[in-house]
Enzyme design. Structure first.
Site, short mmCIF file in Angstrom:
data_model
loop_
_atom_site.label_atom_id
_atom_site.label_comp_id
_atom_site.label_asym_id
_atom_site.label_seq_id
_atom_site.Cartn_x
_atom_site.Cartn_y
_atom_site.Cartn_z
N LEU A 166 0.85 -1.19 0.00
CA LEU A 166 0.00 0.00 0.00
C LEU A 166 0.88 1.24 0.00
O LEU A 166 1.60 1.48 0.98
CB LEU A 166 -0.88 -0.05 1.27
N HIS A 167 0.88 1.98 -1.10
CA HIS A 167 1.71 3.19 -1.10
C HIS A 167 1.20 4.29 -2.02
O HIS A 167 1.70 5.40 -2.00
CB HIS A 167 3.14 2.85 -1.54
#
Ligand code: UD1
Ligand code: UDP
Length: 393
Positions: A202-203
């Protein structure tokens, strides 16, 4: 021939590694690292593991707002180009380092070659979409991974210089998967059994910078984590953002530091399912035949979705949990990402001006070839072998 390659962010090290080794046997490569990513586990580890030569220039730009970061890169890359006077600038993907490299080169009339050209999310709020559109429009050679990417370019009026060469990330997976499976200790280190955990990343700015989306995705991962271990190698951007939110840091998740490429390949290939907002990880899930759930509203990698291997769920908690629970293999047989020889094709076209006979004919043929019938278009394509840069004497 001298080629300046610009890299700066994690996925670019992996992509460049697949091309650089071949490129160096055919041309002189000058490697520029902008310093966009700088933590050891976001940068150095990839150089070490993938045997990428040390950068000739380390610009040390670091983190900043888009304008400040891109502007500082632009200024410094221009100085490098003045000094090196290359015949080509080679850029990868869609980060701020990509745009800065392409723009600095184009302003000096140095031809730009773009690897991963033609990708589109059709969402101009994404910084990456702006970077890719602008980079494609100043590029002379556009290495598109898929037929979809070629079509996207054609729709924007770009056909000259476009070559469908497959995906360099597939080259990388083929080159390193066996080694990763044999040598990576990551499963043992985290006491994970193959097919009995979910891998998550998740980024993406649209998820991390929007507190509601961030909460929703993290809650979904926590809920999945109550049923099956969820391993989350945390991108530093996300680590910084959830640091101030204790409810998120105490979720039942195995949050670990970013891992090396070999460890990532091992984690991906043995996962029951992958939940991600990464472009590269969506593709790797497809290459490795692991079901994927993508926490975005759109994807550039339509083939992974059309084939049933990837499910697009946005940031909705319930949809993420449901899709992860139901994750199942997609269809087999469809393979839109080439044969794992795209590095070879790129080097042949870039260094020798055209594919060499070692490249199979149907892959050597640019899909836009029939569109290159007019003299004007031929002249346009051939222009790249005649550098006309505007360096000061
Ligand atoms: C960038 C790319 C994105 C790509 C991603 C790959 C842009 C606009 N975005 O996003 O397309 O998917 O790289 O991972 O170019 N940070 C560190 N250490 C580092 C690097 C970053 O702590 O080594 C932190 C900093 O707080 C920084 C934040 O992460 O502000 C974001 O880094 P940045 O490079 O701006 O964007 P990414 O989210 O990494
Ligand atoms: N990756 C890695 N370690 C990690 C997370 C990702 O080696 O902890 C690799 C991943 O296997 C893929 C690439 O980094 O090859 C994807 O990069 P990222 O998700 O940062 O960017 P994106 O592809 O979304 O631009």
């Amino acid at each position: 021939m001298k080629i300046v390659t610009i890299v700066g962010a994690r996925p670019q090290f992996i992509k460049a590694a697949a091309v650089s080794r071949l490129l160096r046997s055919a041309a002189r490569e000058v490697l520029v690292h902008t310093g966009q990513h700088y933590d050891v586990n976001m940068s150095e580890v990839f150089f070490r593991e993938l045997g990428i030569p040390a950068p000739d220039y380390l610009l040390g730009v670091g983190s900043a707002s888009h304008g400040e970061q891109t502007g500082e890169m632009l200024k410094q890359i221009e100085s490098v180009l003045f000094r090196e006077k290359p015949g080509w600038v080679l850029v990868y993907g869609d980060t701020n380092s990509t745009l800065a490299g392409a723009l600095a080169a184009a302003k000096l009339h140095v031809p730009v070659a773009h690897v991963e050209a033609g990708l589109r999310s059709f969402n101009r709020r994404m910084p990456e979409e702006v970077n890719r559109v602008l980079t494609d429009h100043v590029s002379t050679l556009l290495f598109a991974p898929t037929e979809t990417a070629v079509r996207n370019l054609r729709r924007e009026g770009i056909s000259a210089g476009v070559w469908q060469v497959g995906d360099v990330m597939y080259d990388a997976v083929l080159q390193h998967l066996d080694h990763a499976r044999e040598h990576s200790q990551i499963l043992k280190r985290h006491q994970l059994c193959p097919k009995e955990y979910v891998l998550a990343t998740l980024h993406r700015a649209e998820n991390t910078d929007d507190i509601q989306r961030l909460h929703s995705i993290m809650s979904a991962l926590a809920e999945i984590g109550r049923e099956i271990p969820v391993v989350l190698p945390l991108h530093p951007r996300t680590r910084h953002l959830i640091g101030g939110l204790p409810a998120l840091t105490t979720a039942p998740l195995r949050m670990i530091e970013p891992v090396s490429y070999f460890d990532m390949l091992r984690l991906e290939s043995s996962a029951r399912c992958i939940v991600t907002d990464s472009g590269g990880v969506q593709k790797e899930a497809f290459f490795l035949r692991v079901p994927c759930v993508t926490t975005r509203d759109e994807s550039e990698w339509l083939e992974t979705i059309d084939s049933g291997w990837n499910t697009l769920v946005g940031a909705d908690r319930m949809k993420i949990v449901k899709a992860a629970r139901q994750a199942a293999p997609g269809r087999s047989g469809e393979w839109p990402y080439g044969k794992g020889d795209s590095g070879k094709q790129i080097v042949n076209i870039l260094a020798f001006g055209r594919p060499r006979p070692t490249v199979e004919p149907h892959r050597a043929e640019s899909p836009s070839a029939e569109r290159l019938r007019t003299t004007e278009e031929r002249a346009n394509v051939n222009a790249y072998s005649l550098p006309h840069a505007v360096f000061p004497a």
